[in-house]
Design a protein around this motif. Structure first.
Motif, PDB file in Angstrom:
ATOM      1  N   PRO A 146       3.005  42.874   3.391  1.00 28.21           N
ATOM      2  CA  PRO A 146       2.083  41.836   2.912  1.00 28.21           C
ATOM      3  C   PRO A 146       2.362  40.458   3.491  1.00 28.21           C
ATOM      4  O   PRO A 146       3.506  40.100   3.781  1.00 28.21           O
ATOM      5  N   LEU A 147       1.280  39.695   3.648  1.00 27.15           N
ATOM      6  CA  LEU A 147       1.365  38.282   3.997  1.00 27.15           C
ATOM      7  C   LEU A 147       1.237  37.498   2.697  1.00 27.15           C
ATOM      8  O   LEU A 147       0.148  37.357   2.150  1.00 27.15           O
ATOM      9  N   ILE A 148       2.368  37.015   2.198  1.00 29.18           N
ATOM     10  CA  ILE A 148       2.412  36.324   0.912  1.00 29.18           C
ATOM     11  C   ILE A 148       2.587  34.834   1.174  1.00 29.18           C
ATOM     12  O   ILE A 148       3.570  34.406   1.769  1.00 29.18           O
ATOM     13  N   THR A 149       1.638  34.045   0.720  1.00 28.34           N
ATOM     14  CA  THR A 149       1.676  32.614   0.985  1.00 28.34           C
ATOM     15  C   THR A 149       2.738  31.932   0.134  1.00 28.34           C
ATOM     16  O   THR A 149       3.238  32.495  -0.843  1.00 28.34           O
ATOM     17  N   SER A 150       3.059  30.704   0.475  1.00 24.86           N
ATOM     18  CA  SER A 150       4.059  29.947  -0.278  1.00 24.86           C
ATOM     19  C   SER A 150       3.588  29.666  -1.697  1.00 24.86           C
ATOM     20  O   SER A 150       4.401  29.449  -2.598  1.00 24.86           O
ATOM     21  N   ALA A 151       2.271  29.684  -1.923  1.00 23.70           N
ATOM     22  CA  ALA A 151       1.725  29.481  -3.265  1.00 23.70           C
ATOM     23  C   ALA A 151       1.676  30.772  -4.071  1.00 23.70           C
ATOM     24  O   ALA A 151       1.363  30.740  -5.261  1.00 23.70           O
ATOM     25  N   GLY A 152       1.945  31.911  -3.424  1.00 20.87           N
ATOM     26  CA  GLY A 152       2.024  33.165  -4.161  1.00 20.87           C
ATOM     27  C   GLY A 152       1.042  34.244  -3.782  1.00 20.87           C
ATOM     28  O   GLY A 152       1.416  35.416  -3.715  1.00 20.87           O
ATOM     29  N   PRO A 153      -0.257  33.936  -3.550  1.00 18.14           N
ATOM     30  CA  PRO A 153      -1.215  35.010  -3.302  1.00 18.14           C
ATOM     31  C   PRO A 153      -0.914  35.796  -2.025  1.00 18.14           C
ATOM     32  O   PRO A 153      -0.412  35.251  -1.043  1.00 18.14           O
ATOM     33  N   THR A 154      -1.213  37.094  -2.067  1.00 20.45           N
ATOM     34  CA  THR A 154      -1.144  37.942  -0.883  1.00 20.45           C
ATOM     35  C   THR A 154      -2.508  37.914  -0.222  1.00 20.45           C
ATOM     36  O   THR A 154      -3.509  38.296  -0.836  1.00 20.45           O
ATOM     37  N   ILE A 155      -2.570  37.465   1.025  1.00 16.61           N
ATOM     38  CA  ILE A 155      -3.862  37.243   1.682  1.00 16.61           C
ATOM     39  C   ILE A 155      -4.195  38.300   2.729  1.00 16.61           C
ATOM     40  O   ILE A 155      -5.311  38.333   3.235  1.00 16.61           O
ATOM     41  N   GLY A 156      -3.234  39.135   3.068  1.00 16.96           N
ATOM     42  CA  GLY A 156      -3.485  40.128   4.098  1.00 16.96           C
ATOM     43  C   GLY A 156      -2.212  40.840   4.484  1.00 16.96           C
ATOM     44  O   GLY A 156      -1.263  40.923   3.693  1.00 16.96           O
ATOM     45  N   THR A 157      -2.190  41.335   5.715  1.00 14.01           N
ATOM     46  CA  THR A 157      -1.042  42.117   6.171  1.00 14.01           C
ATOM     47  C   THR A 157      -0.703  41.833   7.626  1.00 14.01           C
ATOM     48  O   THR A 157      -1.553  41.397   8.406  1.00 14.01           O
ATOM     49  N   GLY A 165       3.782  31.369   7.893  1.00 20.12           N
ATOM     50  CA  GLY A 165       4.084  29.976   8.211  1.00 20.12           C
ATOM     51  C   GLY A 165       3.091  29.400   9.201  1.00 20.12           C
ATOM     52  O   GLY A 165       2.632  28.255   9.054  1.00 20.12           O
ATOM     53  N   ARG A 166       2.746  30.197  10.208  1.00 20.27           N
ATOM     54  CA  ARG A 166       1.782  29.723  11.201  1.00 20.27           C
ATOM     55  C   ARG A 166       0.392  29.572  10.590  1.00 20.27           C
ATOM     56  O   ARG A 166      -0.302  28.584  10.836  1.00 20.27           O
ATOM     57  N   LEU A 167      -0.027  30.539   9.778  1.00 19.22           N
ATOM     58  CA  LEU A 167      -1.338  30.464   9.140  1.00 19.22           C
ATOM     59  C   LEU A 167      -1.444  29.242   8.234  1.00 19.22           C
ATOM     60  O   LEU A 167      -2.471  28.555   8.203  1.00 19.22           O
ATOM     61  N   GLU A 168      -0.378  28.959   7.480  1.00 20.49           N
ATOM     62  CA  GLU A 168      -0.410  27.797   6.584  1.00 20.49           C
ATOM     63  C   GLU A 168      -0.436  26.500   7.373  1.00 20.49           C
ATOM     64  O   GLU A 168      -1.104  25.540   6.968  1.00 20.49           O
ATOM     65  N   LEU A 169       0.272  26.453   8.499  1.00 18.34           N
ATOM     66  CA  LEU A 169       0.222  25.254   9.336  1.00 18.34           C
ATOM     67  C   LEU A 169      -1.176  25.060   9.904  1.00 18.34           C
ATOM     68  O   LEU A 169      -1.705  23.947   9.904  1.00 18.34           O
ATOM     69  N   LEU A 170      -1.787  26.158  10.370  1.00 22.59           N
ATOM     70  CA  LEU A 170      -3.147  26.052  10.894  1.00 22.59           C
ATOM     71  C   LEU A 170      -4.104  25.571   9.807  1.00 22.59           C
ATOM     72  O   LEU A 170      -4.992  24.754  10.071  1.00 22.59           O
ATOM     73  N   GLY A 171      -3.925  26.078   8.582  1.00 25.51           N
ATOM     74  CA  GLY A 171      -4.770  25.636   7.480  1.00 25.51           C
ATOM     75  C   GLY A 171      -4.613  24.155   7.203  1.00 25.51           C
ATOM     76  O   GLY A 171      -5.591  23.441   6.969  1.00 25.51           O
ATOM     77  N   ALA A 172      -3.360  23.673   7.249  1.00 28.75           N
ATOM     78  CA  ALA A 172      -3.109  22.249   7.021  1.00 28.75           C
ATOM     79  C   ALA A 172      -3.748  21.401   8.112  1.00 28.75           C
ATOM     80  O   ALA A 172      -4.334  20.349   7.842  1.00 28.75           O
ATOM     81  N   ASP A 196      -5.385  31.735  18.287  1.00 27.21           N
ATOM     82  CA  ASP A 196      -4.216  30.855  18.255  1.00 27.21           C
ATOM     83  C   ASP A 196      -3.114  31.473  19.095  1.00 27.21           C
ATOM     84  O   ASP A 196      -2.714  32.625  18.871  1.00 27.21           O
ATOM     85  N   HIS A 197      -2.600  30.733  20.061  1.00 28.18           N
ATOM     86  CA  HIS A 197      -1.658  31.327  21.012  1.00 28.18           C
ATOM     87  C   HIS A 197      -0.322  31.683  20.358  1.00 28.18           C
ATOM     88  O   HIS A 197       0.350  32.619  20.793  1.00 28.18           O
ATOM     89  N   ILE A 198       0.072  30.961  19.304  1.00 28.01           N
ATOM     90  CA  ILE A 198       1.327  31.295  18.624  1.00 28.01           C
ATOM     91  C   ILE A 198       1.203  32.631  17.890  1.00 28.01           C
ATOM     92  O   ILE A 198       2.085  33.502  17.980  1.00 28.01           O
ATOM     93  N   LEU A 199       0.092  32.817  17.164  1.00 31.96           N
ATOM     94  CA  LEU A 199      -0.139  34.111  16.502  1.00 31.96           C
ATOM     95  C   LEU A 199      -0.206  35.230  17.522  1.00 31.96           C
ATOM     96  O   LEU A 199       0.299  36.334  17.295  1.00 31.96           O
ATOM     97  N   GLN A 200      -0.841  34.940  18.656  1.00 28.07           N
ATOM     98  CA  GLN A 200      -0.951  35.971  19.690  1.00 28.07           C
ATOM     99  C   GLN A 200       0.422  36.340  20.229  1.00 28.07           C
ATOM    100  O   GLN A 200       0.716  37.531  20.441  1.00 28.07           O
ATOM    101  N   GLN A 201       1.267  35.369  20.435  1.00 30.44           N
ATOM    102  CA  GLN A 201       2.622  35.659  20.897  1.00 30.44           C
ATOM    103  C   GLN A 201       3.384  36.496  19.875  1.00 30.44           C
ATOM    104  O   GLN A 201       4.138  37.407  20.236  1.00 30.44           O
ATOM    105  N   LEU A 202       3.185  36.200  18.600  1.00 27.40           N
ATOM    106  CA  LEU A 202       3.867  36.948  17.546  1.00 27.40           C
ATOM    107  C   LEU A 202       3.455  38.410  17.544  1.00 27.40           C
ATOM    108  O   LEU A 202       4.311  39.304  17.520  1.00 27.40           O
ATOM    109  N   VAL A 203       2.144  38.675  17.559  1.00 30.78           N
ATOM    110  CA  VAL A 203       1.714  40.082  17.516  1.00 30.78           C
ATOM    111  C   VAL A 203       2.075  40.814  18.804  1.00 30.78           C
ATOM    112  O   VAL A 203       2.403  42.006  18.775  1.00 30.78           O
ATOM    113  N   ASP A 204       2.053  40.115  19.932  1.00 33.89           N
ATOM    114  CA  ASP A 204       2.489  40.746  21.187  1.00 33.89           C
ATOM    115  C   ASP A 204       3.964  41.133  21.104  1.00 33.89           C
ATOM    116  O   ASP A 204       4.358  42.226  21.538  1.00 33.89           O
ATOM    117  N   GLU A 205       4.774  40.228  20.554  1.00 35.04           N
ATOM    118  CA  GLU A 205       6.213  40.480  20.448  1.00 35.04           C
ATOM    119  C   GLU A 205       6.495  41.634  19.488  1.00 35.04           C
ATOM    120  O   GLU A 205       7.314  42.518  19.770  1.00 35.04           O
TER     121      GLU A 205
END
Length: 246
Positions: free
Chosen positions: A96-107, A135-142, A2-11
């Protein structure tokens, strides 16, 4: 990728000046590398995953708290850590990567072959980027769920069409307004055999309006047929049947 995630980690890697920045998702037994910036070991890059027991991110996910080791060599616990021994990593910072529903899914984590100091202000900044990643991961999931729903609906429609086409009767299905939403192959063949354009008497045509605007021979039957269909649509009748001339 995903190019948005890639831009984020590059930044993030550019801001903190580390060798690697990674978005890692913790599954039951493996850590999945969702995105990364920097020179990840080729074998890891190809596999896109590693055993959770090898990772530093397990401490972040298990405790749902940021975690920093400024120098693996300066600690007894991490002197023999897998990523240090195998890839020369000496510095780790993860949040942590904490989703809007609460669970921590990664880092979202930083790794470097050089030791580094990492304070609270830097961790707050890393946390802000982590929220953007979530936010990007949840949008991709949707989007993926929406695509899956569209594909499921298309498959259902195809299954219905196959069922209709297998029947020898001439069939048209109407919606609540009387518009034709599906016909079968026999319906189209009948229309064509009787000198009509199948496209004009199939999906999109309104059966009730055609009946109600009929004039000339058998116009009374067309009106009666429309009334019968309306009675079924309104629940005044369970069924209605009538034969009429083509």
């Amino acid at each position: 990728t995903d190019h948005i995630l890639q831009q984020l980690v590059d930044e993030v890697r550019s801001i903190f000046g580390t060798d690697l920045c990674m978005v890692n998702l913790n599954l039951s037994e493996v850590q999945y590398f969702r995105a990364w910036s920097g020179d990840l070991d080729p074998d890891l890059a190809e596999a896109r995953q590693d055993a959770i027991e090898n990772s530093m991110c397990q401490y972040v996910v298990n405790n749902e708290m940021p975690f920093v080791v400024e120098d693996f060599l300066a600690t007894e616990e991490f002197r023999e850590q897998y990523w240090h021994v195998n890839y020369g990593i000496r510095f780790y910072a993860g949040t942590p990567l904490i989703t809007s529903a609460g669970p921590t899914i990664g880092t979202l984590c930083l790794l470097s072959t050089q030791s580094a100091e990492f304070g609270e202000e830097q961790m707050r900044l890393l946390g802000a980027f982590a929220r953007a990643v979530v936010g990007r991961l949840e949008l991709l999931g949707a989007l993926e769920r929406e695509q899956a729903a569209r594909e499921e609906e298309a498959q259902r429609s195809q299954d219905l069409q196959n069922t209709l086409d297998s029947l020898s009767a001439h069939i048209a299905i109407l919606d609540g307004s009387g518009e034709i939403i599906a016909v079968n192959g026999m319906w189209r063949a009948f229309a064509e055999a009787n000198g009509s354009d199948p496209g004009r008497v199939s999906e999109g045509a309104n059966y009730l309006r055609v009946c109600e605007s009929a004039t000339g021979l058998h116009a009374e039957e067309a009106t009666a047929f429309a009334e019968g269909i309306r009675d079924v649509l309104a629940g005044r009748r369970a069924t209605f049947a009538m034969e009429y001339p083509c």
